[in-house]
Design a protein around this motif. Sequence first.
Motif, PDB file in Angstrom:
ATOM      1  N   GLY A   1     -36.777   1.592 -54.913  1.00 54.22           N
ATOM      2  CA  GLY A   1     -35.764   0.545 -54.910  1.00 54.22           C
ATOM      3  C   GLY A   1     -34.825   0.583 -53.726  1.00 54.22           C
ATOM      4  O   GLY A   1     -33.973  -0.294 -53.584  1.00 54.22           O
ATOM      5  N   GLY A   2     -34.974   1.568 -52.848  1.00 55.10           N
ATOM      6  CA  GLY A   2     -34.095   1.677 -51.687  1.00 55.10           C
ATOM      7  C   GLY A   2     -34.358   0.636 -50.624  1.00 55.10           C
ATOM      8  O   GLY A   2     -33.510   0.397 -49.757  1.00 55.10           O
ATOM      9  N   GLN A   3     -35.506  -0.013 -50.691  1.00 54.43           N
ATOM     10  CA  GLN A   3     -35.863  -1.036 -49.710  1.00 54.43           C
ATOM     11  C   GLN A   3     -36.717  -2.101 -50.394  1.00 54.43           C
ATOM     12  O   GLN A   3     -37.659  -1.777 -51.119  1.00 54.43           O
ATOM     13  N   ILE A   4     -36.383  -3.369 -50.163  1.00 53.29           N
ATOM     14  CA  ILE A   4     -37.197  -4.479 -50.654  1.00 53.29           C
ATOM     15  C   ILE A   4     -37.607  -5.325 -49.457  1.00 53.29           C
ATOM     16  O   ILE A   4     -36.758  -5.727 -48.654  1.00 53.29           O
ATOM     17  N   VAL A   5     -38.910  -5.576 -49.348  1.00 50.19           N
ATOM     18  CA  VAL A   5     -39.440  -6.380 -48.245  1.00 50.19           C
ATOM     19  C   VAL A   5     -40.195  -7.567 -48.830  1.00 50.19           C
ATOM     20  O   VAL A   5     -41.031  -7.412 -49.724  1.00 50.19           O
TER      21      VAL A   5
ATOM     22  N   ASP B  89     -42.420  -9.966 -44.886  1.00 52.00           N
ATOM     23  CA  ASP B  89     -42.201  -9.119 -43.706  1.00 52.00           C
ATOM     24  C   ASP B  89     -40.730  -8.984 -43.310  1.00 52.00           C
ATOM     25  O   ASP B  89     -40.420  -8.549 -42.193  1.00 52.00           O
ATOM     26  N   LYS B  90     -39.809  -9.325 -44.209  1.00 54.82           N
ATOM     27  CA  LYS B  90     -38.384  -9.198 -43.913  1.00 54.82           C
ATOM     28  C   LYS B  90     -37.700  -8.361 -44.989  1.00 54.82           C
ATOM     29  O   LYS B  90     -37.984  -8.511 -46.176  1.00 54.82           O
ATOM     30  N   GLU B  91     -36.793  -7.477 -44.560  1.00 57.61           N
ATOM     31  CA  GLU B  91     -35.985  -6.721 -45.510  1.00 57.61           C
ATOM     32  C   GLU B  91     -34.991  -7.656 -46.182  1.00 57.61           C
ATOM     33  O   GLU B  91     -34.228  -8.339 -45.506  1.00 57.61           O
ATOM     34  N   ILE B  92     -35.000  -7.682 -47.511  1.00 56.04           N
ATOM     35  CA  ILE B  92     -34.006  -8.486 -48.221  1.00 56.04           C
ATOM     36  C   ILE B  92     -33.005  -7.599 -48.956  1.00 56.04           C
ATOM     37  O   ILE B  92     -32.016  -8.090 -49.500  1.00 56.04           O
ATOM     38  N   PHE B  93     -33.270  -6.291 -48.975  1.00 58.35           N
ATOM     39  CA  PHE B  93     -32.327  -5.335 -49.563  1.00 58.35           C
ATOM     40  C   PHE B  93     -32.643  -3.958 -48.997  1.00 58.35           C
ATOM     41  O   PHE B  93     -33.805  -3.598 -48.822  1.00 58.35           O
ATOM     42  N   THR B  94     -31.596  -3.188 -48.696  1.00 64.02           N
ATOM     43  CA  THR B  94     -31.798  -1.813 -48.247  1.00 64.02           C
ATOM     44  C   THR B  94     -30.580  -0.976 -48.614  1.00 64.02           C
ATOM     45  O   THR B  94     -29.451  -1.480 -48.641  1.00 64.02           O
ATOM     46  N   SER B  95     -30.816   0.289 -48.915  1.00 68.51           N
ATOM     47  CA  SER B  95     -29.736   1.229 -49.210  1.00 68.51           C
ATOM     48  C   SER B  95     -30.120   2.580 -48.613  1.00 68.51           C
ATOM     49  O   SER B  95     -31.101   3.192 -49.034  1.00 68.51           O
ATOM     50  N   THR B  96     -29.361   3.024 -47.615  1.00 73.87           N
ATOM     51  CA  THR B  96     -29.679   4.278 -46.935  1.00 73.87           C
ATOM     52  C   THR B  96     -28.624   5.337 -47.235  1.00 73.87           C
ATOM     53  O   THR B  96     -27.472   5.030 -47.535  1.00 73.87           O
ATOM     54  N   MET B  97     -29.031   6.587 -47.136  1.00 71.64           N
ATOM     55  CA  MET B  97     -28.181   7.710 -47.515  1.00 71.64           C
ATOM     56  C   MET B  97     -27.276   8.139 -46.364  1.00 71.64           C
ATOM     57  O   MET B  97     -27.629   8.005 -45.191  1.00 71.64           O
TER      58      MET B  97
ATOM     59  N   ILE C  67     -40.148  19.140 -39.183  1.00 75.90           N
ATOM     60  CA  ILE C  67     -38.918  19.411 -38.430  1.00 75.90           C
ATOM     61  C   ILE C  67     -38.328  20.759 -38.836  1.00 75.90           C
ATOM     62  O   ILE C  67     -38.551  21.244 -39.949  1.00 75.90           O
ATOM     63  N   ASN C  68     -37.558  21.337 -37.913  1.00 74.19           N
ATOM     64  CA  ASN C  68     -36.894  22.619 -38.166  1.00 74.19           C
ATOM     65  C   ASN C  68     -35.421  22.452 -38.493  1.00 74.19           C
ATOM     66  O   ASN C  68     -34.791  23.373 -39.016  1.00 74.19           O
ATOM     67  N   HIS C  69     -34.875  21.278 -38.148  1.00 72.80           N
ATOM     68  CA  HIS C  69     -33.463  21.027 -38.425  1.00 72.80           C
ATOM     69  C   HIS C  69     -33.268  19.541 -38.721  1.00 72.80           C
ATOM     70  O   HIS C  69     -33.921  18.681 -38.113  1.00 72.80           O
ATOM     71  N   LEU C  70     -32.364  19.251 -39.624  1.00 76.04           N
ATOM     72  CA  LEU C  70     -32.143  17.862 -40.029  1.00 76.04           C
ATOM     73  C   LEU C  70     -31.594  17.002 -38.897  1.00 76.04           C
ATOM     74  O   LEU C  70     -31.730  15.776 -38.920  1.00 76.04           O
ATOM     75  N   SER C  71     -30.973  17.624 -37.904  1.00 76.52           N
ATOM     76  CA  SER C  71     -30.441  16.862 -36.769  1.00 76.52           C
ATOM     77  C   SER C  71     -31.550  16.210 -35.947  1.00 76.52           C
ATOM     78  O   SER C  71     -31.280  15.340 -35.112  1.00 76.52           O
ATOM     79  N   GLN C  72     -32.793  16.604 -36.180  1.00 82.79           N
ATOM     80  CA  GLN C  72     -33.926  15.992 -35.480  1.00 82.79           C
ATOM     81  C   GLN C  72     -34.228  14.584 -35.997  1.00 82.79           C
ATOM     82  O   GLN C  72     -34.975  13.835 -35.366  1.00 82.79           O
ATOM     83  N   ILE C  73     -33.655  14.225 -37.130  1.00 88.55           N
ATOM     84  CA  ILE C  73     -33.868  12.886 -37.688  1.00 88.55           C
ATOM     85  C   ILE C  73     -32.921  11.908 -36.998  1.00 88.55           C
ATOM     86  O   ILE C  73     -31.703  12.082 -37.030  1.00 88.55           O
ATOM     87  N   LYS C  74     -33.474  10.879 -36.385  1.00 87.99           N
ATOM     88  CA  LYS C  74     -32.677   9.916 -35.622  1.00 87.99           C
ATOM     89  C   LYS C  74     -32.792   8.502 -36.196  1.00 87.99           C
ATOM     90  O   LYS C  74     -32.609   7.522 -35.484  1.00 87.99           O
ATOM     91  N   GLU C  75     -33.081   8.396 -37.466  1.00 89.46           N
ATOM     92  CA  GLU C  75     -33.218   7.085 -38.094  1.00 89.46           C
ATOM     93  C   GLU C  75     -32.616   7.126 -39.491  1.00 89.46           C
ATOM     94  O   GLU C  75     -32.258   8.188 -40.000  1.00 89.46           O
ATOM     95  N   LYS C  76     -32.501   5.963 -40.113  1.00 87.79           N
ATOM     96  CA  LYS C  76     -31.931   5.903 -41.451  1.00 87.79           C
ATOM     97  C   LYS C  76     -32.880   6.538 -42.463  1.00 87.79           C
ATOM     98  O   LYS C  76     -34.103   6.493 -42.313  1.00 87.79           O
ATOM     99  N   VAL C  77     -32.302   7.146 -43.490  1.00 83.71           N
ATOM    100  CA  VAL C  77     -33.065   7.838 -44.528  1.00 83.71           C
ATOM    101  C   VAL C  77     -32.787   7.172 -45.871  1.00 83.71           C
ATOM    102  O   VAL C  77     -31.636   6.957 -46.253  1.00 83.71           O
ATOM    103  N   PHE C  78     -33.861   6.852 -46.593  1.00 88.22           N
ATOM    104  CA  PHE C  78     -33.735   6.194 -47.890  1.00 88.22           C
ATOM    105  C   PHE C  78     -33.659   7.186 -49.043  1.00 88.22           C
ATOM    106  O   PHE C  78     -33.018   6.916 -50.062  1.00 88.22           O
ATOM    107  N   LYS C  79     -34.336   8.340 -48.882  1.00 93.73           N
ATOM    108  CA  LYS C  79     -34.573   9.176 -50.054  1.00 93.73           C
ATOM    109  C   LYS C  79     -34.895  10.601 -49.638  1.00 93.73           C
ATOM    110  O   LYS C  79     -35.482  10.831 -48.585  1.00 93.73           O
TER     111      LYS C  79
END
Length: 262
Positions: free
Chosen positions: A67-71, A74-82, A133-145
């Motif tokens: 439920g964190g993303q609804i498409v 081909d378009k996002e109509i709902f999103t919730s990121t952490m 990955i070895n460290h969470l700082s390597q993530i450079k995008e939004k995270v849903f879950k």
Amino acid sequence: MIKLIVTDMDGTLLDDNKNLNHEFHEVYNELRNRDIKFAVASGRHYSEMHKYFRPQYKDMIYIAENGGQIVYEDKEIFTSTMDMNEIFKIAEDAMQLNDVDIILSGSQYLYLYNYKNKPLNEIRDFYFQFKIINHLSQIKEKVFKISIFNEKGSDYNTHKFIYDKWEDKMTVTASAFVWTDIYNKEVDKGVAVNVLKEKFGIRDNEVMVFGDYNNDIEMLKQGYHSYAMENASEEIKNVANFMAKSNNDNGVLQVIKDVVLA
């Protein structure tokens, strides 16, 4: 009259071998001809869900990441990121547990953190783009879950430990035997179904829903025509108003043909 059908994927629409029944194309086209919306709901990443149905199902609705993303079209109509600060804290708590792996679901990639090689086969069933990955700082995008893998089972110690620490701030659910999922409090499959009802002007008695596991409970509450699969958990069977044959017996499509298209 049914105007919206929402079904879980694994253990529900797909059989135990992760296959889509050969009748799906015919049933889907008939639903489309009758202007009945069809949505698939899963804890899977959108790109992994999409590969089952592309390219001929462009108007299908995808409820991804529990439920964190609804498409839609081909378009996002709902999103919730952490929030990244919360992600760091949850991961720190999870690492106190023995023999677990931490998986973070981003918009493009799945990230394996604290990786011990155990869940790779499980992950390959659900995702085709992942990074270790070895460290969470390597993530450079939004995270849903965030998902926690415990091969002994989520109920062994993972779910209760995380739930007791985070249930006041996050949704914590057992999404399968070996998985515990954590995501924003305002997010679940039920919220997603409600978003669709509001968007398309659909009432509860015009919604048909299918599920098999505990992360489907909230969405089953969103429609009168709620079906538990024969192979569903007891919790799901207690919530649903009706029963469908098992996922291996094509239960979802059988109900649609008998109840909606007959």
